[in-house]
Design a protein around this motif. Structure first.
Motif, PDB file in Angstrom:
ATOM      1  N   SER A 135      51.473  49.766  33.364  1.00 16.04           N
ATOM      2  CA  SER A 135      52.117  49.622  34.676  1.00 16.04           C
ATOM      3  C   SER A 135      51.598  50.614  35.702  1.00 16.04           C
ATOM      4  N   ALA A 136      50.933  51.679  35.243  1.00 12.73           N
ATOM      5  CA  ALA A 136      50.425  52.699  36.162  1.00 12.73           C
ATOM      6  C   ALA A 136      48.996  52.421  36.614  1.00 12.73           C
ATOM      7  N   LEU A 137      48.421  51.284  36.198  1.00 11.93           N
ATOM      8  CA  LEU A 137      47.025  50.977  36.509  1.00 11.93           C
ATOM      9  C   LEU A 137      46.922  50.024  37.688  1.00 11.93           C
ATOM     10  N   SER A 138      45.803  50.102  38.380  1.00 14.76           N
ATOM     11  CA  SER A 138      45.503  49.152  39.449  1.00 14.76           C
ATOM     12  C   SER A 138      45.052  47.830  38.837  1.00 14.76           C
ATOM     13  N   GLY A 139      44.925  46.798  39.701  1.00 13.48           N
ATOM     14  CA  GLY A 139      44.469  45.502  39.204  1.00 13.48           C
ATOM     15  C   GLY A 139      43.091  45.571  38.579  1.00 13.48           C
ATOM     16  N   GLY A 140      42.187  46.298  39.206  1.00 13.02           N
ATOM     17  CA  GLY A 140      40.840  46.427  38.660  1.00 13.02           C
ATOM     18  C   GLY A 140      40.826  47.156  37.332  1.00 13.02           C
ATOM     19  N   GLN A 141      41.677  48.189  37.191  1.00 16.44           N
ATOM     20  CA  GLN A 141      41.750  48.918  35.926  1.00 16.44           C
ATOM     21  C   GLN A 141      42.355  48.043  34.830  1.00 16.44           C
ATOM     22  N   GLN A 142      43.363  47.241  35.168  1.00 10.86           N
ATOM     23  CA  GLN A 142      43.932  46.334  34.170  1.00 10.86           C
ATOM     24  C   GLN A 142      42.897  45.308  33.710  1.00 10.86           C
ATOM     25  N   GLN A 143      42.069  44.860  34.640  1.00 13.03           N
ATOM     26  CA  GLN A 143      41.013  43.921  34.262  1.00 13.03           C
ATOM     27  C   GLN A 143      40.045  44.577  33.276  1.00 13.03           C
ATOM     28  N   ARG A 144      39.745  45.846  33.480  1.00 10.34           N
ATOM     29  CA  ARG A 144      38.858  46.565  32.561  1.00 10.34           C
ATOM     30  C   ARG A 144      39.494  46.732  31.186  1.00 10.34           C
ATOM     31  N   VAL A 145      40.802  46.976  31.167  1.00  9.97           N
ATOM     32  CA  VAL A 145      41.492  47.101  29.880  1.00  9.97           C
ATOM     33  C   VAL A 145      41.402  45.785  29.108  1.00  9.97           C
ATOM     34  N   ALA A 146      41.618  44.670  29.805  1.00 11.69           N
ATOM     35  CA  ALA A 146      41.521  43.366  29.146  1.00 11.69           C
ATOM     36  C   ALA A 146      40.121  43.141  28.591  1.00 11.69           C
ATOM     37  N   LEU A 147      39.108  43.563  29.340  1.00 13.71           N
ATOM     38  CA  LEU A 147      37.730  43.436  28.864  1.00 13.71           C
ATOM     39  C   LEU A 147      37.495  44.342  27.655  1.00 13.71           C
ATOM     40  N   ALA A 148      37.998  45.576  27.721  1.00 15.09           N
ATOM     41  CA  ALA A 148      37.823  46.503  26.596  1.00 15.09           C
ATOM     42  C   ALA A 148      38.486  45.964  25.336  1.00 15.09           C
ATOM     43  N   ARG A 149      39.666  45.350  25.470  1.00 15.70           N
ATOM     44  CA  ARG A 149      40.352  44.773  24.308  1.00 15.70           C
ATOM     45  C   ARG A 149      39.507  43.665  23.681  1.00 15.70           C
ATOM     46  N   LEU A 159      34.848  35.080  26.052  1.00 15.60           N
ATOM     47  CA  LEU A 159      35.276  33.989  26.917  1.00 15.60           C
ATOM     48  C   LEU A 159      36.129  34.541  28.047  1.00 15.60           C
ATOM     49  N   PHE A 160      35.833  34.144  29.279  1.00 11.19           N
ATOM     50  CA  PHE A 160      36.550  34.619  30.454  1.00 11.19           C
ATOM     51  C   PHE A 160      37.141  33.417  31.188  1.00 11.19           C
ATOM     52  N   ASP A 161      38.473  33.333  31.222  1.00 17.15           N
ATOM     53  CA  ASP A 161      39.149  32.207  31.871  1.00 17.15           C
ATOM     54  C   ASP A 161      39.675  32.647  33.234  1.00 17.15           C
ATOM     55  N   GLU A 162      38.884  32.394  34.298  1.00 16.17           N
ATOM     56  CA  GLU A 162      39.261  32.794  35.659  1.00 16.17           C
ATOM     57  C   GLU A 162      39.659  34.264  35.678  1.00 16.17           C
ATOM     58  N   ALA A 163      38.904  35.104  34.971  1.00 17.66           N
ATOM     59  CA  ALA A 163      39.327  36.478  34.705  1.00 17.66           C
ATOM     60  C   ALA A 163      39.336  37.379  35.938  1.00 17.66           C
ATOM     61  N   LEU A 164      38.643  36.993  37.009  1.00 15.82           N
ATOM     62  CA  LEU A 164      38.584  37.836  38.201  1.00 15.82           C
ATOM     63  C   LEU A 164      39.389  37.271  39.365  1.00 15.82           C
ATOM     64  N   SER A 165      40.017  36.131  39.178  1.00 11.26           N
ATOM     65  CA  SER A 165      40.642  35.444  40.308  1.00 11.26           C
ATOM     66  C   SER A 165      41.857  36.173  40.856  1.00 11.26           C
ATOM     67  N   ALA A 166      42.475  37.057  40.058  1.00  9.67           N
ATOM     68  CA  ALA A 166      43.666  37.765  40.530  1.00  9.67           C
ATOM     69  C   ALA A 166      43.332  38.966  41.407  1.00  9.67           C
ATOM     70  N   LEU A 167      42.049  39.316  41.502  1.00  8.67           N
ATOM     71  CA  LEU A 167      41.642  40.484  42.288  1.00  8.67           C
ATOM     72  C   LEU A 167      41.369  40.087  43.728  1.00  8.67           C
ATOM     73  N   ASP A 168      41.528  41.068  44.646  1.00  9.84           N
ATOM     74  CA  ASP A 168      41.174  40.774  46.031  1.00  9.84           C
ATOM     75  C   ASP A 168      39.665  40.630  46.142  1.00  9.84           C
ATOM     76  N   ARG A 169      39.205  40.073  47.266  1.00  8.72           N
ATOM     77  CA  ARG A 169      37.806  39.672  47.389  1.00  8.72           C
ATOM     78  C   ARG A 169      36.842  40.837  47.180  1.00  8.72           C
ATOM     79  N   LYS A 170      37.100  41.968  47.834  1.00 11.73           N
ATOM     80  CA  LYS A 170      36.173  43.102  47.735  1.00 11.73           C
ATOM     81  C   LYS A 170      36.091  43.616  46.302  1.00 11.73           C
ATOM     82  N   LEU A 171      37.254  43.780  45.645  1.00 13.66           N
ATOM     83  CA  LEU A 171      37.259  44.266  44.268  1.00 13.66           C
ATOM     84  C   LEU A 171      36.629  43.237  43.332  1.00 13.66           C
ATOM     85  N   ARG A 172      36.878  41.948  43.597  1.00 16.62           N
ATOM     86  CA  ARG A 172      36.290  40.902  42.763  1.00 16.62           C
ATOM     87  C   ARG A 172      34.766  40.955  42.819  1.00 16.62           C
ATOM     88  N   GLU A 173      34.218  41.146  44.007  1.00 18.14           N
ATOM     89  CA  GLU A 173      32.765  41.209  44.146  1.00 18.14           C
ATOM     90  C   GLU A 173      32.203  42.441  43.448  1.00 18.14           C
TER      91      GLU A 173
END
Length: 363
Positions: A135-149, A159-173
């Motif tokens: 809960s203390a992580l940003s969206g980008g950090q949570q995405q990294r945790v999911a990748l690390a897992r 396999l990545f199912d729309e894995a970046l779609s929840a991030l804002d445009r700049k962070l997604r890029e």
């Protein structure tokens, strides 16, 4: 199947009730390759990913990974890592606890789990946050945790199912470039599912454009854009000018086509009388100089400033042409101005005109 093929899907079909979601799909992916399944909602891309992950079973066909038939093998025995759109992280566990989850389910020794978690977190540059709550992580950090897992179990396929779609445009890029470098560094075999064409073209070694439960085209990103194999691929990936017409002659792979904007020449093989769509990309249209293979007179409808370039919409014969012009070429134009645009025959394509009736799309 070649010796380099790592993941192979053969003639996979899937139906839900009366709806065909996948229709005899073939897909081969080499070890270390990043392939994106690209298409609109309902095209079958997520269902194909679920078949590979073992979250759904095909009605017909097979799936093999690393030379092993896994068609009927349950998900936890496939050694496949999955990163979901919502990350599916456990809020009651720390960063390290989330990364260790898959290893603990596999009953790995504690020392092995600890070492794997440290390695995976180092890959995503989050080792210093191992004990922090999710809960203390940003969206980008949570995405990294999911990748690390997903990486921690050393999967045969990621396999990545729309894995970046929840991030804002700049962070997604930013994450697109970072993930691509990371996956290449570890020589991962990965499949991305997305409806975002920019993400597909940026991330992939090859792109599979899907439509109605089938793969329309599987090729390198540049070929998908520059040499689309179908009208659907042309329409779905990038902008284009599309003009209907009737073939009047064919000669050695080129056709002359009568259209509302005049006679055009395009690459393609069609018999005279065929109804076709003549198409080209906006960057190929330029103010005509007389040397182009195709040229059309029109009137400027709108000019959209896009930094170093402008997108100019031109009306001609009741049709719309799109020209992407450098700043200097667009600077002197104004709405309602007359303009003559030209573009080369080699960048002009003819596709069969779509039927009046549209087939049902897969859900």
């Amino acid at each position: 199947m070649s010796e380099r093929d790592h993941l192979v899907v053969r003639q996979a079909s899937k139906r839900y009730g009366a709806t065909t979601v996948l229709d005899r799909v073939d897909l081969s992916i080499r070890r270390g390759e990043l392939v994106t399944l690209l298409g609109p909602s309902g095209c079958g891309k997520t269902t194909l990913l679920r078949l590979i992950a073992g979250l759904a079973l095909p009605d017909t066909g097979s799936v093999s990974i690393a030379g092993r038939d896994v068609t009927r093998v349950p998900p936890h025995k496939r050694n496949v890592g999955v990163v979901f759109q919502n990350y599916a992280l456990f809020p009651h566990l720390s960063v390290a606890g989330n990364v260790a989850f898959g290893l603990n389910v596999r009953r790995r020794p504690k020392a092995e789990v600890r070492a794997a978690v440290e390695k995976a977190l180092a890959l995503v540059h989050l080792g210093h946050l191992a004990e922090r709550p999710i809960s203390a992580l940003s969206g980008g950090q949570q995405q990294r945790v999911a990748l690390a897992r997903a990486l921690a179990v050393e999967p045969d396929v990621l396999l990545f199912d729309e894995a970046l779609s929840a991030l804002d445009r700049k962070l997604r890029e930013e994450m697109q470039g970072e993930m691509r470098r990371m996956l290449r560094d570890i020589d991962a075999t990965a499949i991305f599912v997305t409806h975002d064409q920019d993400e597909a073209l940026t991330m992939s070694d090859r792109v599979a454009v899907m439509n109605g439960g089938r793969i329309e085209q599987l090729a390198e990103p540049r070929l998908i854009y520059e040499r689309p194999a179908s009208l659907f691929t042309l329409n779905f990936v990038g902008l284009s000018t599309r003009i209907p017409g009737t073939v009047v002659s064919e000669d050695n792979g080129t056709v002359e086509v009568d259209t509302p904007v005049g006679r055009l020449v395009a690459t393609g093989g069609f018999i005279p009388g065929s109804r076709v769509i003549v198409a080209t990309r906006p960057e190929h249209l330029r103010p005509a100089t007389g040397d182009e293979g195709n040229a059309v007179n029109g009137r400027v409808r709108s000019i959209v400033f896009q930094g170093s370039r402008s997108l100019v919409e031109v009306g001609a014969g009741g049709e719309t042409l799109l020209a992407e012009l450098p700043g200097q070429e667009a600077a002197h134009l104004a709405p309602d101005a007359e303009i003559r645009l030209g573009w080369p025959v080699r960048e002009t394509f003819a596709f069969p005109a779509p039927e009046l009736s549209t087939p049902e799309l897969a859900a």
